[in-house]
Design a protein around this motif. Structure first.
Motif, mmCIF file in Angstrom:
data_model
loop_
_atom_site.group_PDB
_atom_site.id
_atom_site.type_symbol
_atom_site.label_atom_id
_atom_site.label_comp_id
_atom_site.label_asym_id
_atom_site.label_seq_id
_atom_site.Cartn_x
_atom_site.Cartn_y
_atom_site.Cartn_z
ATOM 1 N N GLN A 1 0.300 37.141 65.240
ATOM 2 C CA GLN A 1 0.442 36.008 66.143
ATOM 3 C C GLN A 1 1.727 35.231 65.889
ATOM 4 N N ILE A 2 2.375 35.491 64.746
ATOM 5 C CA ILE A 2 3.605 34.752 64.461
ATOM 6 C C ILE A 2 4.771 35.405 65.167
ATOM 7 N N ARG A 3 5.382 34.645 66.074
ATOM 8 C CA ARG A 3 6.536 35.185 66.796
ATOM 9 C C ARG A 3 7.786 34.838 66.024
ATOM 10 N N ARG A 4 8.490 35.855 65.611
ATOM 11 C CA ARG A 4 9.694 35.619 64.835
ATOM 12 C C ARG A 4 10.883 36.188 65.582
ATOM 13 N N GLY A 5 11.983 35.445 65.563
ATOM 14 C CA GLY A 5 13.214 35.993 66.110
ATOM 15 C C GLY A 5 13.994 36.659 64.994
ATOM 16 N N ALA A 6 14.989 37.443 65.369
ATOM 17 C CA ALA A 6 15.757 38.173 64.367
ATOM 18 C C ALA A 6 16.624 37.221 63.542
ATOM 19 N N LYS A 7 16.829 37.604 62.280
ATOM 20 C CA LYS A 7 17.715 36.852 61.396
ATOM 21 C C LYS A 7 18.698 37.814 60.750
ATOM 22 N N ILE A 8 19.681 37.227 60.123
ATOM 23 C CA ILE A 8 20.588 38.075 59.358
ATOM 24 C C ILE A 8 19.920 38.358 58.022
ATOM 25 N N VAL A 9 19.562 39.612 57.798
ATOM 26 C CA VAL A 9 18.810 39.944 56.589
ATOM 27 C C VAL A 9 19.710 40.498 55.489
ATOM 28 N N ALA A 10 20.937 40.829 55.817
ATOM 29 C CA ALA A 10 21.863 41.274 54.764
ATOM 30 C C ALA A 10 23.276 41.045 55.250
ATOM 31 N N ASP A 11 24.171 40.831 54.300
ATOM 32 C CA ASP A 11 25.550 40.480 54.606
ATOM 33 C C ASP A 11 26.395 41.073 53.482
ATOM 34 N N HIS A 12 27.095 42.154 53.745
ATOM 35 C CA HIS A 12 27.820 42.860 52.676
ATOM 36 C C HIS A 12 29.319 42.852 52.915
ATOM 37 N N HIS A 13 30.055 42.756 51.839
ATOM 38 C CA HIS A 13 31.481 43.017 51.900
ATOM 39 C C HIS A 13 31.679 44.523 51.802
ATOM 40 N N LEU A 14 32.549 45.079 52.621
ATOM 41 C CA LEU A 14 32.769 46.524 52.565
ATOM 42 C C LEU A 14 34.201 46.776 52.143
ATOM 43 N N PRO A 15 34.375 47.442 50.991
ATOM 44 C CA PRO A 15 35.738 47.740 50.556
ATOM 45 C C PRO A 15 36.367 48.731 51.516
ATOM 46 N N LYS A 16 37.614 48.473 51.895
ATOM 47 C CA LYS A 16 38.272 49.407 52.809
ATOM 48 C C LYS A 16 38.988 50.469 52.004
ATOM 49 N N THR A 17 38.453 51.662 52.037
ATOM 50 C CA THR A 17 39.055 52.787 51.348
ATOM 51 C C THR A 17 40.060 53.442 52.284
ATOM 52 N N PRO A 18 40.930 54.322 51.746
ATOM 53 C CA PRO A 18 41.884 54.996 52.640
ATOM 54 C C PRO A 18 41.163 55.602 53.840
ATOM 55 N N LEU A 19 41.818 55.489 54.955
ATOM 56 C CA LEU A 19 41.192 55.816 56.217
ATOM 57 C C LEU A 19 40.917 57.304 56.371
ATOM 58 N N SER A 20 39.635 57.649 56.377
ATOM 59 C CA SER A 20 39.273 59.042 56.583
ATOM 60 C C SER A 20 37.799 59.118 56.906
ATOM 61 N N ALA A 21 37.474 60.064 57.757
ATOM 62 C CA ALA A 21 36.069 60.239 58.114
ATOM 63 C C ALA A 21 35.263 60.726 56.911
ATOM 64 N N GLU A 22 35.965 61.192 55.850
ATOM 65 C CA GLU A 22 35.288 61.662 54.635
ATOM 66 C C GLU A 22 34.470 60.541 53.985
ATOM 67 N N THR A 23 34.972 59.304 54.173
ATOM 68 C CA THR A 23 34.287 58.151 53.610
ATOM 69 C C THR A 23 32.799 58.184 53.900
ATOM 70 N N LYS A 24 32.467 58.700 55.089
ATOM 71 C CA LYS A 24 31.079 58.669 55.521
ATOM 72 C C LYS A 24 30.172 59.516 54.641
ATOM 73 N N ARG A 25 30.779 60.379 53.791
ATOM 74 C CA ARG A 25 29.927 61.220 52.957
ATOM 75 C C ARG A 25 29.992 60.805 51.480
ATOM 76 N N ALA A 26 30.727 59.716 51.194
ATOM 77 C CA ALA A 26 30.829 59.270 49.792
ATOM 78 C C ALA A 26 29.485 58.708 49.332
ATOM 79 N N PRO A 27 29.175 58.883 48.010
ATOM 80 C CA PRO A 27 27.847 58.468 47.506
ATOM 81 C C PRO A 27 27.553 56.985 47.702
ATOM 82 N N HIS A 28 28.538 56.105 47.438
ATOM 83 C CA HIS A 28 28.228 54.676 47.547
ATOM 84 C C HIS A 28 27.982 54.287 49.001
#
Lengths: 277, 312
Positions: free
Chosen positions: B230-257
């Motif tokens: 019965q509790i109507r809740r609106g969305a909130k910001i549940v996380a807020d992260h800084h993202l280090p910018k690594t050299p530009l490459s689609a490979e980043t998407k497969r890095a462990p971190h």
């Protein structure tokens, strides 16, 4: 793979030549039926006026199209055509301009819409022919009443269609134009209006049919020239040999206008397809 | 507080609520964005990410709360916020070139547009060249592929030099390959000129890959009000992260971190069965701030009178 049928069924794809033959067929049938009927009547009474033969019609048409009228010295077909076209074009152009501005403003300005929409919708339901007497009483039997009739008959349809088209312009486009620095008037007249213009031509194509109806009705009642006037004048003499060519001539003019508008749209607005964005 | 925040940040959102009738969409959103940040907003479908974007854009009004850009409350859509939508960003009746110069021509009177056109075209061609679209300048948008259309839309928005470039799922309708090309493309542009971006997407991988900062918006959380339906809740910001910018490459998407972070955000933001308590949100980003209203968060504010209204 199975070959597609040429004529029957959902999957038919008629080859080029067959398409032309099919398109011509209904015309040929009508002409043929007419000729047979005309022939049968002329067998009984060779002076029959109801279904004149093609020769008869051509003779009468020659008199009207090539020989100046004895009384006025004018070529009647040309004079009638010009008089009618003048009324039709003035009426339709005025209706288009007013309809365009009213429609686009109703579509984009909620305040203006609240003010005008119900009125225009109500107004559009008035049968224009029913107020024809009022027009003749108030504007006299000259050109003005005829033009006003065409205007009143055509303008609400154009305004409503343009209104619908303007409301269909995605909200995103309006916001986008504002973020690019458009003023509010700029959005209406420099972003939305140019996109609506081909739709206006489309609407005018559809409205030309009713426009002719109103033109001929008003010419039939009170006029001294015009295509509708001539048809209703010679009706008294059962002159089907004049009426039929005139009807065909009007049809031809209407068809040509439609064709020209379509051509122009395709050339001027290549990005436009009805209903597409 | 607002004064100091406003001087430090380009975008400040404070206590923003948005509801449509009974339905709460956004509940007490607080965030700040520094100039030059590429922030991405990600969340499950229906969480109100696009609503948040439209609020900042001025396309819709907040139910309550404040949004400031460079210290000024935002108004109706204007040139300080540019926008690239998923669709309808381009004007179908104008050529690519005319689409790009539209911003400049709309700002001056129609009768003087003709004489200025040459200068506008020169500037637009510079942008189109950067977008690798110069040879398509005379085509209509409908003659271009989806990726090219979005590049035109980006040029059209950037040439107006907005303070913030807003993007609403701009690559959502593209095929995966074009999408990756466009991601690298926008990052190159951003790397070169560091404009502020506010980028909304439902694609977590995209959000992590592009952003220098990521906001996770979610309706899946819990608080002092309990867990009942019965509790109507609106969305909130549940996380807020800084993202280090690594050299530009689609490979980043497969890095462990990268994969680890993706896993944790997926759990915290996208899983309806995993309800995090408001007090446990990961808001450790240095620019993160939050004000909680009573009943929402830490038990201290719970003791305040229930009628307390923080907008006063």
């Amino acid at each position: 793979m199975r070959k597609k049928p040429a004529l029957w069924g959902l999957h038919a794809s008629p080859p080029g030549l067959l398409k032309y033959v099919l398109a011509a067929l209904p015309f040929l049938v009508v002409v043929l039926v007419y000729l047979i009927a005309s022939d049968l009547r002329h067998d009984v009474n060779h002076a029959d006026k109801l279904l004149p033969g093609f020769g008869q019609m051509l003779d009468s048409l020659k008199d009207l199209a090539l020989v100046p009228d004895q009384r006025t010295g004018k070529i009647l077909l040309l004079a009638d055509t010009l008089a009618s076209l003048k009324r039709l074009l003035i009426g339709v152009v005025l209706a288009s301009v007013f309809g365009l501005f009213l429609g686009v403003n109703m579509g984009l300005l909620p305040g203006f819409r609240a003010l005008q929409l119900s009125f225009v919708t109500f107004f559009s339901m008035i049968p224009p022919l029913a107020i024809l007497p009022i027009l003749f009483i108030s504007f006299g039997v000259g050109e003005l009443a005829k033009i006003v009739l065409i205007f009143i008959g055509v303008f609400p349809v154009i305004a409503r269609d343009i209104y619908l088209a303007s409301t269909q312009v995605p909200r995103e486009q309006v916001v986008k134009a504002l973020t690019l620095g458009a003023t509010q008037l700029g959005v209406i007249y420099r972003v939305v209006l140019p996109q609506i213009l081909p739709r206006l031509l489309d609407t005018v194509r559809l409205a030309l049919g009713p426009a002719w109806l109103f033109l001929i009705a008003s010419e039939a009642i009170a006029a001294t020239n015009g295509l509708g006037y001539r048809i209703f004048l010679v009706r008294r003499y059962l002159a089907m040999d004049i009426i039929l060519p005139y009807v065909l001539w009007i049809t031809f003019i209407g068809f040509s206008m439609d064709w020209l508008l379509r051509r122009y749209m395709r050339w001027r607005y290549p990005w436009y397809e009805r209903g597409g964005n | 507080m607002t004064d100091t925040l406003a001087s430090k940040y380009q975008l400040v959102i404070q206590d923003v609520h948005k509801s449509y009738g009974e339905k709460k969409v956004l509940e007490d959103i607080d965030l700040t964005v520094r100039s030059g940040e590429f922030c991405t907003v990600v969340g499950p479908s229906g969480c109100g990410k696009s609503t948040l974007l439209r609020l900042i854009l001025g396309q819709e009004d907040v139910s309550s709360g404040f949004i400031y850009i460079d210290g000024k409350p935002v108004g109706l859509p204007s040139t300080d916020r540019g926008i690239v939508y998923q669709r309808y960003s381009l004007f179908p009746h104008l050529s690519v070139l005319d689409n790009v110069i539209l911003g400049q021509t709309l700002r001056i009177a129609p009768w003087s547009a003709r004489s200025k056109r040459k200068a506008f075209v020169d500037e637009a061609m510079v942008y189109l060249e950067r977008m690798r679209l110069a040879e398509h300048s005379h085509k209509l948008p409908s003659e271009l592929s989806g990726g090219m259309q979005q590049r035109v839309a980006i040029a059209q928005a950037l040439i107006a030099k907005p303070k913030i470039l807003m993007m609403d799922e701009p690559f959502g309708a593209l095929d995966p390959e074009t999408r990756e090309e466009m991601q690298i493309f926008i990052l190159e542009l951003w790397d070169a000129s560091r404009f502020t971006v506010f980028f909304v997407t439902h694609d977590l991988e995209e959000a992590l890959f592009l952003g220098s900062r990521i906001f996770v918006l979610s309706q899946f959380y819990t608080d002092q009000r309990g867990n009942g339906q019965q509790i109507r809740r609106g969305a909130k910001i549940v996380a807020d992260h800084h993202l280090p910018k690594t050299p530009l490459s689609a490979e980043t998407k497969r890095a462990p971190h990268f994969l680890d972070l993706m896993e944790s955000i997926r759990r915290d933001g996208f899983n309806p069965a995993h309800l995090q308590h408001v007090d446990d949100f990961n808001l450790r980003h240095p620019d993160s701030f939050r004000t909680l209203s009573p009943g929402e968060g830490d038990s201290q504010s719970d003791r305040m009178p229930q009628l307390w209204d923080k907008s006063q």
